[in-house]
Motif scaffolding. Structure first.
Motif, short mmCIF file in Angstrom:
data_model
loop_
_atom_site.label_atom_id
_atom_site.label_comp_id
_atom_site.label_asym_id
_atom_site.label_seq_id
_atom_site.Cartn_x
_atom_site.Cartn_y
_atom_site.Cartn_z
N MET A 42 37.39 -29.89 207.04
CA MET A 42 38.63 -30.64 206.82
C MET A 42 38.68 -31.91 207.66
N ALA A 43 37.99 -31.88 208.81
CA ALA A 43 37.97 -33.07 209.67
C ALA A 43 36.91 -34.07 209.21
N GLY A 44 36.21 -33.75 208.12
CA GLY A 44 35.20 -34.65 207.57
C GLY A 44 33.92 -34.68 208.38
N LYS A 45 33.73 -33.67 209.24
CA LYS A 45 32.53 -33.65 210.09
C LYS A 45 31.40 -32.84 209.47
N MET A 46 31.69 -32.23 208.36
CA MET A 46 30.69 -31.32 207.78
C MET A 46 30.88 -31.27 206.27
N ALA A 47 29.76 -31.20 205.54
CA ALA A 47 29.84 -31.06 204.08
C ALA A 47 30.21 -29.62 203.73
N ILE A 48 30.78 -29.46 202.55
CA ILE A 48 31.13 -28.10 202.12
C ILE A 48 29.84 -27.38 201.71
N PRO A 49 29.50 -26.27 202.34
CA PRO A 49 28.27 -25.56 201.93
C PRO A 49 28.39 -25.12 200.47
N PRO A 50 27.29 -25.15 199.73
CA PRO A 50 27.37 -24.81 198.30
C PRO A 50 27.89 -23.39 198.04
N ASP A 51 27.66 -22.50 198.97
CA ASP A 51 28.11 -21.11 198.77
C ASP A 51 29.36 -20.80 199.60
N PHE A 52 30.12 -21.83 199.94
CA PHE A 52 31.28 -21.65 200.82
C PHE A 52 32.24 -20.59 200.28
N GLY A 53 32.46 -19.55 201.04
CA GLY A 53 33.41 -18.49 200.65
C GLY A 53 32.81 -17.39 199.79
N ASP A 54 31.60 -17.60 199.29
CA ASP A 54 31.04 -16.62 198.33
C ASP A 54 30.89 -15.22 198.93
N ALA A 55 30.37 -15.15 200.15
CA ALA A 55 30.13 -13.83 200.75
C ALA A 55 31.45 -13.07 200.91
N VAL A 56 32.48 -13.77 201.37
CA VAL A 56 33.78 -13.12 201.58
C VAL A 56 34.38 -12.72 200.23
#
Ligand code: FMN
Length: 281
Positions: A42-56
């Motif tokens: 959210m702070a723009g310091k990191m790209a969204i990982p392609p699998d963001f949230g998938d494991a959860v």
């Protein structure tokens, strides 16, 4: 959504896993794969990982398919983070109510300093009952303490009966109070590989809980002391409560109404304990 193992576990293993352990994996994965990333994203310091949230998402799906309840605070917390991850991934914006911590006012600082600098170990107690409500507040302070990877393996046993205190090795005479055992469900640490990767965190978790509880006890006007016990006590507690080998009592505190006012033990000067790089000889 990505397939395959989560933390080395197959879907079948997760479907068959003890719910208490699965729930800890949900907390740990939510912490490591969403919570610690999302604010940087959210702070723009990191790209969204392609699998963001998938494991959860997969873990919570397994949780639901198993018919396990979703109203517990930790599961709701994981669901909330999953919703946030989905929102971020779909390009939406999050309206967060939480604000960064702000400095305490001078008056508030006086209270904090009274708590931190005024707490001292108390080893004699008055014959005056400690209400359950106060014990609850002390326990809740232990529950809310920091814990490695948010795994939630800490368990408490409250012993009010002096006969039961005898199960526990203590190096001082005990009277008129409440004993709280800080215990751990080692299945959780083992399932997450803590015993191999970060065994020290297991002890730190118990220490953080004990310290939080002693601070709360002090704020409530109770006095307490941290006490250490070993394997013999762990075995006796397991036997007495009919608990498995994987249940370990790590340390205990004893709290009650103070019957002594010891001088706060002094520490060395701050300058003596802060280590700095030595200059050239
Ligand atoms: C890891 C740990 C183990 C302790 N074990 C004992 C103990 O077995 N018996 C005891 O009387 N006090 C025990 N204490 C309390 C310490 O003696 C006490 O915290 C220390 O002397 C500093 O005094 P204060 O708590 O009044 O600041 C323990 C404290 C810690 C953190």
């Amino acid at each position: 959504m990505s397939e395959g193992r989560i933390l080395g576990y197959t879907e079948k293993e997760l479907m068959d896993m003890d719910p208490m352990v699965l729930r800890a994996i949900i907390r740990e994965r939510t912490h490591h794969t969403i919570e610690v990333l999302i604010y940087r994203i959210m702070a723009g310091k990191m790209a969204i990982p392609p699998d963001f949230g998938d494991a959860v998402e997969r873990l919570l799906d397994i949780w639901r398919r198993r018919g396990l309840p979703t109203d517990a605070p930790d599961i709701r917390w994981a669901l909330n983070y999953l919703g946030m991850a989905r929102m971020v991934r779909s390009g939406g914006t999050l309206e967060l109510e939480a604000k960064p911590p702000e400095p305490f006012t001078e008056d508030e600082m006086k209270v904090v300093e009274r708590l931190l600098y005024g707490r001292r170990s108390i080893r004699q107690w008055l014959p005056k009952p400690v209400p359950d409500e106060l014990v609850r507040r002390v326990l809740y302070a232990g529950l809310i303490a920091p814990q490695g990877c948010n795994v939630g393996a800490t368990r408490f046993i409250v012993l009010r009966d002096p006969e039961e205190w005898r199960l526990v090795q203590s190096d001082i005479p005990l009277e008129n109070g409440v004993m709280i055992l800080i215990c751990q469900d080692m299945r959780i640490y083992q399932a997450l590989g803590f015993d191999k990767r970060v065994p020290q965190n297991i002890y730190f978790d118990a220490a953080a809980a004990a310290d939080h509880m002693l601070l709360m006890a002090h704020a409530l006007g109770l006095g307490g002391v941290w006490l250490t016990h070993g394997e013999e006590t762990q075995r006796r507690i397991r036997e007495y409560f009919g608990l498995p080998e994987t249940f370990v009592s790590r340390c205990h505190i004893f709290i009650g109404w103070p019957a002594e006012a010891p001088i706060k033990s002094a520490r060395m000067r701050l300058e003596e304990v802060v280590v700095e790089r030595r200059g050239e000889a």
